[in-house]
Design an enzyme around this catalytic site. Structure first.
Site, PDB file in Angstrom:
ATOM      1  N   ASP A   1       5.167  27.705   0.522  1.00 58.39           N
ATOM      2  CA  ASP A   1       6.578  27.292   0.643  1.00 58.39           C
ATOM      3  C   ASP A   1       6.932  26.713   2.007  1.00 58.39           C
ATOM      4  O   ASP A   1       8.069  26.819   2.468  1.00 58.39           O
ATOM      5  CB  ASP A   1       7.526  28.477   0.333  1.00 58.39           C
TER       6      ASP A   1
ATOM      7  N   LYS B   1       5.489  21.717   1.812  1.00 53.50           N
ATOM      8  CA  LYS B   1       4.361  20.794   1.576  1.00 53.50           C
ATOM      9  C   LYS B   1       4.757  19.619   0.690  1.00 53.50           C
ATOM     10  O   LYS B   1       4.364  18.494   0.924  1.00 53.50           O
ATOM     11  CB  LYS B   1       3.209  21.511   0.823  1.00 53.50           C
TER      12      LYS B   1
ATOM     13  N   GLY C   1       5.648  26.399  -6.515  1.00 54.54           N
ATOM     14  CA  GLY C   1       6.974  25.836  -6.756  1.00 54.54           C
ATOM     15  C   GLY C   1       7.258  24.861  -5.641  1.00 54.54           C
ATOM     16  O   GLY C   1       7.348  25.246  -4.482  1.00 54.54           O
ATOM     17  N   HIS C   2       7.314  23.585  -5.972  1.00 52.90           N
ATOM     18  CA  HIS C   2       7.461  22.548  -4.953  1.00 52.90           C
ATOM     19  C   HIS C   2       8.746  21.760  -5.197  1.00 52.90           C
ATOM     20  O   HIS C   2       8.942  21.237  -6.282  1.00 52.90           O
ATOM     21  CB  HIS C   2       6.269  21.575  -5.020  1.00 52.90           C
TER      22      HIS C   2
ATOM     23  N   GLN D   1       0.187  26.650  -2.433  1.00 55.27           N
ATOM     24  CA  GLN D   1       0.104  27.910  -1.669  1.00 55.27           C
ATOM     25  C   GLN D   1      -0.165  27.630  -0.175  1.00 55.27           C
ATOM     26  O   GLN D   1       0.300  26.632   0.325  1.00 55.27           O
ATOM     27  CB  GLN D   1      -0.950  28.860  -2.265  1.00 55.27           C
TER      28      GLN D   1
HETATM   29  P1  GDP Z   1       6.357  23.973  -0.846  1.00 54.05           P
HETATM   30  O1  GDP Z   1       6.017  24.965  -1.916  1.00 54.05           O
HETATM   31  O2  GDP Z   1       5.521  24.137   0.369  1.00 54.05           O
HETATM   32  O3  GDP Z   1       6.380  22.560  -1.337  1.00 54.05           O
HETATM   33  O4  GDP Z   1       7.846  24.321  -0.387  1.00 54.05           O
HETATM   34  P2  GDP Z   1       9.079  24.711  -1.338  1.00 54.05           P
HETATM   35  O5  GDP Z   1       9.541  23.479  -2.035  1.00 54.05           O
HETATM   36  O6  GDP Z   1       8.766  25.899  -2.164  1.00 54.05           O
HETATM   37  O7  GDP Z   1      10.118  25.226  -0.262  1.00 54.05           O
HETATM   38  C1  GDP Z   1      10.581  24.407   0.758  1.00 54.05           C
HETATM   39  C2  GDP Z   1      12.107  24.251   0.608  1.00 54.05           C
HETATM   40  O8  GDP Z   1      12.640  23.728   1.814  1.00 54.05           O
HETATM   41  C3  GDP Z   1      12.519  23.251  -0.453  1.00 54.05           C
HETATM   42  O9  GDP Z   1      13.730  23.675  -1.020  1.00 54.05           O
HETATM   43  C4  GDP Z   1      12.706  21.950   0.302  1.00 54.05           C
HETATM   44  O10 GDP Z   1      13.614  21.068  -0.318  1.00 54.05           O
HETATM   45  C5  GDP Z   1      13.250  22.465   1.603  1.00 54.05           C
HETATM   46  N1  GDP Z   1      12.885  21.684   2.798  1.00 54.05           N
HETATM   47  C6  GDP Z   1      11.733  21.028   3.071  1.00 54.05           C
HETATM   48  N2  GDP Z   1      11.741  20.529   4.319  1.00 54.05           N
HETATM   49  C7  GDP Z   1      12.921  20.908   4.854  1.00 54.05           C
HETATM   50  C8  GDP Z   1      13.507  20.736   6.152  1.00 54.05           C
HETATM   51  O11 GDP Z   1      12.939  20.159   7.070  1.00 54.05           O
HETATM   52  N3  GDP Z   1      14.736  21.306   6.349  1.00 54.05           N
HETATM   53  C9  GDP Z   1      15.399  21.980   5.374  1.00 54.05           C
HETATM   54  N4  GDP Z   1      16.579  22.492   5.666  1.00 54.05           N
HETATM   55  N5  GDP Z   1      14.873  22.155   4.147  1.00 54.05           N
HETATM   56  C10 GDP Z   1      13.653  21.637   3.901  1.00 54.05           C
HETATM   57  P1  IMO Z   2       3.653  27.110  -3.196  1.00 53.24           P
HETATM   58  O1  IMO Z   2       2.651  26.078  -3.621  1.00 53.24           O
HETATM   59  C1  IMO Z   2       4.512  31.188  -2.059  1.00 53.24           C
HETATM   60  C2  IMO Z   2       2.021  34.279  -3.892  1.00 53.24           C
HETATM   61  C3  IMO Z   2       2.685  35.268  -4.822  1.00 53.24           C
HETATM   62  C4  IMO Z   2       1.832  36.490  -4.545  1.00 53.24           C
HETATM   63  C5  IMO Z   2       0.424  35.906  -4.378  1.00 53.24           C
HETATM   64  C6  IMO Z   2      -0.420  35.964  -5.630  1.00 53.24           C
HETATM   65  O2  IMO Z   2       5.023  26.865  -3.696  1.00 53.24           O
HETATM   66  O3  IMO Z   2       3.596  27.288  -1.717  1.00 53.24           O
HETATM   67  P2  IMO Z   2      -0.407  34.551  -7.872  1.00 53.24           P
HETATM   68  O4  IMO Z   2       0.649  34.391  -8.924  1.00 53.24           O
HETATM   69  O5  IMO Z   2      -0.807  33.276  -7.219  1.00 53.24           O
HETATM   70  O6  IMO Z   2      -1.586  35.344  -8.332  1.00 53.24           O
HETATM   71  O7  IMO Z   2       0.297  35.467  -6.738  1.00 53.24           O
HETATM   72  O8  IMO Z   2       0.630  34.552  -3.985  1.00 53.24           O
HETATM   73  N1  IMO Z   2       2.219  32.859  -4.242  1.00 53.24           N
HETATM   74  C7  IMO Z   2       3.015  32.028  -3.568  1.00 53.24           C
HETATM   75  N2  IMO Z   2       3.849  32.266  -2.540  1.00 53.24           N
HETATM   76  N3  IMO Z   2       4.351  29.936  -2.535  1.00 53.24           N
HETATM   77  C8  IMO Z   2       3.498  29.686  -3.548  1.00 53.24           C
HETATM   78  O9  IMO Z   2       3.182  28.445  -3.941  1.00 53.24           O
HETATM   79  C9  IMO Z   2       2.806  30.769  -4.147  1.00 53.24           C
HETATM   80  N4  IMO Z   2       1.927  30.885  -5.156  1.00 53.24           N
HETATM   81  C10 IMO Z   2       1.546  32.167  -5.198  1.00 53.24           C
HETATM   82  O10 IMO Z   2       4.042  35.466  -4.485  1.00 53.24           O
HETATM   83  O11 IMO Z   2       2.210  37.057  -3.319  1.00 53.24           O
HETATM   84 MG    MG Z   3       6.873  26.549  -2.968  1.00 53.70          MG
END
Ligand code: GDP
Ligand code: IMO
Ligand code: MG
Length: 429
Positions: free
Chosen positions: A13, A16, A40-41, A227
């Site tokens: 999270d 990426k 979750g992206h 991840q």
């Molecule tokens: P990922 O799993 O690494 O792709 O990240 P996620 O999408 O799960 O979580 C990142 C969250 O931060 C998302 O809701 C993005 O829209 C948001 N986001 C990404 N870059 C920035 C930033 O520079 N500032 C803010 N405020 N939000 C951001």
């Molecule tokens: P993105 O790509 C954050 C965590 C789960 C748990 C551990 C194992 O959005 O960064 P799993 O279901 O993979 O066997 O769970 O990994 N986890 C994540 N945490 N972002 C994710 O993906 C994750 N995918 C798995 O919360 O701790």
């Molecule tokens: Mg994510």
């Protein structure tokens, strides 16, 4: 563009997807190399918010081929819902059918995998991993136990039936006697597989060898990780990890093109840190400051909706992540979330709570992390809105100082700075 891999450098999270989406503009081919719909992206593009789990975010562009690679695991019903969700936001079905490809070698998450993931988590009680309960761990377990079902198996009924004759008696014993769960008949599994075959049929790429060779020789490639390094099965806080290799090295395996196809490895770091699920987190803040990071940063999971645990940037794990993650440069996201903090802390050591000893090398046994407290370096905040800054020079002095210090601690350059969720809120250094 040089062939690039984007890797999460913390606990997932990190933002990426935003970085992948931006870089995808200059790539011809975008391939996800590991993980499944546990990811979750979020991508914010053209005023809309897109939620991705398994589909590479490059699909939002007009003419980029996107592949779910051999190293991924696919839960077809989740994939179907994901595609429908993106279609409902304006991307056409024809576009998906033309540009989305699935490796025939990717493994399939069956219902029994999801059943056992949920059940294991429940019986582990306080020792649970905190998984997404998507069946990711059990699917990879079966892959390595050589009893998995691959996407290509769904398209060869005779082979599938023969395979099931070997797998199913074993699987049913496990379901009944280990998990006390309902066994499956061969007919039920064949029906499930038929349902999945129909979902995957428009996307499966049986011509993948020729296509990949063409991309490898003539085009630019973006490798998309899920991840993060600290959730890596080999290098993360084992056993509180996911079941695949999010490190840059994972791309060589999971995208079917080997390591020397990759020129750059960008590690995405958040300007602070978050974690979902259980496991050690040395810089975790369980106080008002942690709550403030969660609320300002909108730190709630995209896949499970769980509140993310929040804390300060940990330079000890970050330096380790640069090494084992194979990172050549860094992207720093969510710097804007720190706008309102008078003080910003960075852990530059771990202090043993009993002996007072300070270490600066990352301890790989996460059980020992509970013995340590962070040694913080305190930085002055910039106390102004940076979300409209477009150039490095426009950033306040204190933000520049913070970035310079992080660079020094990481030992690699920060080449991308993100100051908001939108594509435009990005500074390329
Ligand atoms: P990922 O799993 O690494 O792709 O990240 P996620 O999408 O799960 O979580 C990142 C969250 O931060 C998302 O809701 C993005 O829209 C948001 N986001 C990404 N870059 C920035 C930033 O520079 N500032 C803010 N405020 N939000 C951001
Ligand atoms: P993105 O790509 C954050 C965590 C789960 C748990 C551990 C194992 O959005 O960064 P799993 O279901 O993979 O066997 O769970 O990994 N986890 C994540 N945490 N972002 C994710 O993906 C994750 N995918 C798995 O919360 O701790
Ligand atoms: Mg994510």
């Amino acid at each position: 563009m040089k062939n690039t891999v984007v890797v999460g450098a913390q606990f997932g999270d990190e933002g990426k997807a935003k970085i992948t989406d931006l870089l995808a503009e200059n790539a011809d081919f975008i391939t996800r190399f590991q993980g499944g719909s546990n990811a979750g992206h979020t991508v914010v593009a053209n005023g809309k918010k897109f939620a991705f789990h398994l589909v590479p975010s490059g699909i939002l562009y007009e003419n980029k081929t996107c592949m779910i690679g051999a190293g991924c695991v696919i839960k077809p019903d989740d994939l179907k819902n994901e595609i429908e969700g993106i279609i409902s936001l304006g991307i056409t079905r024809e576009h998906f059918e033309k540009y989305l490809k699935i490796s025939p070698l990717a493994h399939i998450t069956m219902k029994y995998h999801t059943d056992t993931d949920g059940y294991s988590e429940n019986i582990l009680g306080k020792n649970k991993i905190g998984t997404t309960k998507k069946g990711i761990g059990p699917t990879y377990t079966d892959k390595y136990a050589r009893m998995g079902i691959r996407a290509e198996d769904l398209f060869d009924k005779k082979n599938l039936e023969e395979k099931l004759d070997v797998i199913l008696p074993k699987k049913n014993k496990e379901l009944e006697f280990v998990y006390n769960l309902k066994p499956y008949t061969k007919e039920e599994i064949l029906e499930e597989c038929e349902e999945y075959r129909k979902i995957l049929a428009p996307y499966i790429d049986f011509n993948w060898q020729e296509n990949l060779l063409n991309y490898k020789n003539n085009k630019s490639i973006l490798f998309e990780g899920a991840q993060g390094v600290m959730l890596d099965i080999d290098y993360g806080t084992y056993p509180y990890v996911t079941s695949s290799n999010p490190i840059a090295g994972g791309a060589g395996v999971g995208a079917s093109m080997g390591p020397i196809t990759i020129d750059r490895a960008i590690g995405v770091f958040k300007a602070y840190m978050t974690r979902v699920g259980e496991g050690a987190f040395v810089t975790e803040l369980t106080d008002k400051t942690g709550e403030a990071l969660r609320e300002i940063g909108g730190e709630y999971g995209v896949t499970t909706g769980r509140p993310r645990r929040c804390g300060w940037f940990d330079a000890i794990s970050a330096k380790y992540s640069v090494l084992v993650g194979g990172l050549s440069e860094a992207a720093l996201t969510k710097l804007d979330v720190l706008d309102k903090f008078e003080e910003i802390k960075v852990a530059i050591g771990y202090k043993n709570k009993k002996t007072g000893e300070i270490i600066t090398n990352y301890p790989t046994n996460p059980k020992t992390h509970y013995d340590y407290e962070p040694v913080y370096e305190v930085h002055k905040g910039w106390l102004q809105d940076i979300s409209n800054c477009k150039k490095y020079d426009e950033l306040p002095q204190n933000a520049k100082k913070y970035l310079a210090r992080l660079e020094e601690l990481l030992g690699i350059k920060i080449t991308i700075i993100s100051v908001g969720a939108d594509r435009e809120q990005t500074i390329f250094v």
